[in-house]
Design a protein around this motif. Sequence first.
Motif, mmCIF file in Angstrom:
data_model
loop_
_atom_site.group_PDB
_atom_site.id
_atom_site.type_symbol
_atom_site.label_atom_id
_atom_site.label_comp_id
_atom_site.label_asym_id
_atom_site.label_seq_id
_atom_site.Cartn_x
_atom_site.Cartn_y
_atom_site.Cartn_z
ATOM 1 N N ALA A 1 -5.234 4.352 -9.336
ATOM 2 C CA ALA A 1 -5.800 4.583 -8.002
ATOM 3 C C ALA A 1 -5.805 3.308 -7.147
ATOM 4 N N GLN A 2 -5.658 2.164 -7.781
ATOM 5 C CA GLN A 2 -5.685 0.889 -7.052
ATOM 6 C C GLN A 2 -4.279 0.429 -6.633
ATOM 7 N N ILE A 3 -3.288 1.265 -6.927
ATOM 8 C CA ILE A 3 -1.908 0.896 -6.566
ATOM 9 C C ILE A 3 -1.433 1.844 -5.464
ATOM 10 N N LEU A 4 -1.162 1.289 -4.304
ATOM 11 C CA LEU A 4 -0.895 2.135 -3.136
ATOM 12 C C LEU A 4 0.530 1.923 -2.625
ATOM 13 N N THR A 5 1.225 3.032 -2.434
ATOM 14 C CA THR A 5 2.589 2.928 -1.901
ATOM 15 C C THR A 5 2.809 3.925 -0.747
ATOM 16 N N ASP A 6 1.704 4.509 -0.255
ATOM 17 C CA ASP A 6 1.871 5.472 0.849
ATOM 18 C C ASP A 6 2.263 4.741 2.125
ATOM 19 N N ARG A 7 2.973 5.476 2.986
ATOM 20 C CA ARG A 7 3.550 4.922 4.220
ATOM 21 C C ARG A 7 2.503 4.222 5.098
ATOM 22 N N GLU A 8 1.367 4.896 5.261
ATOM 23 C CA GLU A 8 0.335 4.356 6.158
ATOM 24 C C GLU A 8 -0.187 2.995 5.675
ATOM 25 N N THR A 9 -0.448 2.908 4.361
ATOM 26 C CA THR A 9 -0.959 1.642 3.802
ATOM 27 C C THR A 9 0.094 0.544 3.924
ATOM 28 N N LEU A 10 1.346 0.896 3.632
ATOM 29 C CA LEU A 10 2.404 -0.131 3.691
ATOM 30 C C LEU A 10 2.597 -0.610 5.129
ATOM 31 N N GLN A 11 2.553 0.320 6.085
ATOM 32 C CA GLN A 11 2.688 -0.097 7.494
ATOM 33 C C GLN A 11 1.510 -0.973 7.912
ATOM 34 N N ALA A 12 0.310 -0.620 7.460
ATOM 35 C CA ALA A 12 -0.881 -1.412 7.823
ATOM 36 C C ALA A 12 -0.781 -2.832 7.272
ATOM 37 N N SER A 13 -0.093 -2.988 6.129
ATOM 38 C CA SER A 13 0.016 -4.336 5.535
ATOM 39 C C SER A 13 0.839 -5.269 6.415
ATOM 40 N N LEU B 1 8.667 -2.109 -11.106
ATOM 41 C CA LEU B 1 7.467 -2.943 -10.935
ATOM 42 C C LEU B 1 6.229 -2.055 -10.814
ATOM 43 N N VAL B 2 6.337 -1.009 -9.995
ATOM 44 C CA VAL B 2 5.181 -0.123 -9.794
ATOM 45 C C VAL B 2 4.790 0.528 -11.119
ATOM 46 N N ARG C 1 1.561 -1.322 18.330
ATOM 47 C CA ARG C 1 1.630 -0.319 19.406
ATOM 48 C C ARG C 1 3.066 0.112 19.669
ATOM 49 N N LEU C 2 4.005 -0.848 19.454
ATOM 50 C CA LEU C 2 5.422 -0.539 19.681
ATOM 51 C C LEU C 2 6.060 0.148 18.475
ATOM 52 N N GLY C 3 5.262 0.346 17.416
ATOM 53 C CA GLY C 3 5.795 0.985 16.203
ATOM 54 C C GLY C 3 6.634 0.036 15.363
ATOM 55 N N CYS C 4 6.483 -1.293 15.577
ATOM 56 C CA CYS C 4 7.232 -2.286 14.782
ATOM 57 C C CYS C 4 6.367 -2.757 13.628
ATOM 58 N N HIS C 5 6.821 -2.493 12.403
ATOM 59 C CA HIS C 5 6.062 -2.919 11.215
ATOM 60 C C HIS C 5 6.999 -3.775 10.359
ATOM 61 N N ASP C 6 7.315 -4.960 10.874
ATOM 62 C CA ASP C 6 8.396 -5.753 10.283
ATOM 63 C C ASP C 6 8.056 -6.395 8.938
ATOM 64 N N TYR C 7 6.775 -6.554 8.646
ATOM 65 C CA TYR C 7 6.419 -7.313 7.434
ATOM 66 C C TYR C 7 5.689 -6.442 6.420
ATOM 67 N N GLN C 8 6.324 -5.349 6.029
ATOM 68 C CA GLN C 8 5.633 -4.414 5.149
ATOM 69 C C GLN C 8 5.705 -4.826 3.689
ATOM 70 N N ALA C 9 4.594 -4.570 2.976
ATOM 71 C CA ALA C 9 4.609 -4.724 1.518
ATOM 72 C C ALA C 9 5.425 -3.580 0.919
ATOM 73 N N ASP C 10 5.914 -3.792 -0.302
ATOM 74 C CA ASP C 10 6.509 -2.682 -1.057
ATOM 75 C C ASP C 10 5.422 -1.926 -1.804
ATOM 76 N N VAL C 11 4.370 -2.663 -2.167
ATOM 77 C CA VAL C 11 3.247 -2.031 -2.848
ATOM 78 C C VAL C 11 1.986 -2.853 -2.577
ATOM 79 N N VAL C 12 0.874 -2.156 -2.357
ATOM 80 C CA VAL C 12 -0.421 -2.831 -2.173
ATOM 81 C C VAL C 12 -1.250 -2.591 -3.436
ATOM 82 N N VAL C 13 -1.749 -3.681 -4.026
ATOM 83 C CA VAL C 13 -2.559 -3.546 -5.241
ATOM 84 C C VAL C 13 -3.969 -4.034 -4.941
#
Length: 465
Positions: free
Chosen positions: A18-30, A7-8, A43-55
């Motif tokens: 440049a508009q396709i992001l798959t880095d850890r920080e961006t995915l966790q922020a999603s 898909l990526v 704060r607890l380090g739980c990122h349960d709803y992460q994207a696979d890719v941010v476009v």
Amino acid sequence: MSDISHLVTALKAAVPEAQILTDRETLQASSHDTWPLSTKLRRLGCHDYQADVVVKVTDEQQIQQVLALATAYDTPVTPRALASSVTGQPLPTRGGIVLDLTGMTHHRDINTTNLTVEVSAGYNGGQLEDELQQMGWTLGHSPQSLYQSSVGGWLSTLATGQFSSYYGGIEDLITAYTVILATGEKIRLKASPRAAMGPDLRQLFIGAEGTLGIVTSVQLKMFPLPQTRLFDSLELPSVEAGLTIMREQAMAGLRPFLLRLYDTNEARHAMQNPQQDKPVMFLGTQGVEAVARAEMDAFMAIVHRHGGQSIGSEGVLKWMDRRFDFSTVENLLDSTGGFAETIEIAHTWDGIASLYHDLNKMLTPLAGEVLSHFSHVYPQGTSMYMILLGREETDAAAVEKLRTIWRETMRVCLEHNAELSHHHGGGLVRSPYARESLGSAHLLLRRLKQALDPNGVLNPGKLGL
Ligand SMILES: Cc1cc2nc3c(=O)[nH]c(=O)nc-3n(C[C@H](O)[C@H](O)[C@H](O)COP(=O)(O)OP(=O)(O)OC[C@H]3O[C@@H](n4cnc5c(N)ncnc54)[C@H](O)[C@@H]3O)c2cc1C
């Protein structure tokens, strides 16, 4: 190669790399928006709803291409704008693509004859309001999150602003918009200045939380800046007296642009006075001076009839200056064990007082402080907004407390047959209650979803879909 890698690769052929992001920080922020529970989980380090890719998309064609690929790869797409949602609306419950709309900002078209302004959906609301004010206009829509929310987000969440008693909610302020369906078809919905051809299809995507289509452009009403604004703060004998004043002024056809009733607990914060021992109302009227003055006088006659009195305009004027401030909630959430939540609901005049008392009784043992205000008024009823502040030993305990607060609040509201949300929408936190809250109308929502998004690509897991 995994499906996501395929898909990526396909996305890279459709949208600049440049508009396709798959880095850890961006995915966790999603995995996070401005929902307090989500903030604690971060704060607890739980990122349960992460994207696979941010476009990050910048035009309609890119949106159409991303949607086509999502359908081909059977991958969910969750639209996300400025992520000021406080209910988990833009969180990708099943991974896939998060469609970042913050780059959709290129277009702005002001029509001073028809009193409309059209902008791309990702346009920052506060920026637009500032630009209009410099030219003598206002949107009339002023949510507390004005500077952290987008115009497309307002439409998608059925937002309402602090001056809604005068200007109405976003549903009253939108004259046209463009939306792209999951199938890639582009639709324009409009009523300028009003239209009676068939059902009002403009309402379909307003409040749909990105589950039915991607909004790309929105045309809003604009208004001349008011000539005069008058303010007063009033002290009242009881919450009931305040509610009666609100109902009577609505019946009398008054239209103050600002009307907020604080119970005694919140009045201490609103007045920044720990000694405040009675409910307080903030009042503002506007228009040509004679009208603003007459409305103020007529309003005060009702206030006096119910035992209220003016305590001067200083309290309300100070609040006007800090009305976008959310730091009490933010600071508490940012501390170990601290928790804070805001829950807004609505009810009719014949039920609001008993709902207020029952919620306070139930919530007082759960939170350190329970603050309530009523700030959006209709002839048929009002909103009620609760701010819950407290502290547990640990962040994990705070998360559990927040979950309990939500569950119990929704339970009491359902028992009272109240509206479960006045303006923050369903998101993740209220999705389990959408069917019960919408009742038989939920069937209509499911049929619409089937018709408009047959592969179930858009924002799964929201609105009970
Ligand atoms: C401090 C604070 C105060 C707030 N005060 C208010 C208030 O006074 N009144 C009020 O109504 N709300 C308020 N909110 C809630 C929030 O600001 C609104 O819901 C806002 O409308 C969300 O806009 P956004 O751009 O941040 O959208 P996001 O949070 O990014 O997304 C919200 C939802 O809309 C969807 N979406 C966003 N853009 C699009 C698009 N272009 N097409 C399709 N779907 C889309 C997303 O998928 C998601 O489901 C407040 C929030 C905070 C943090």
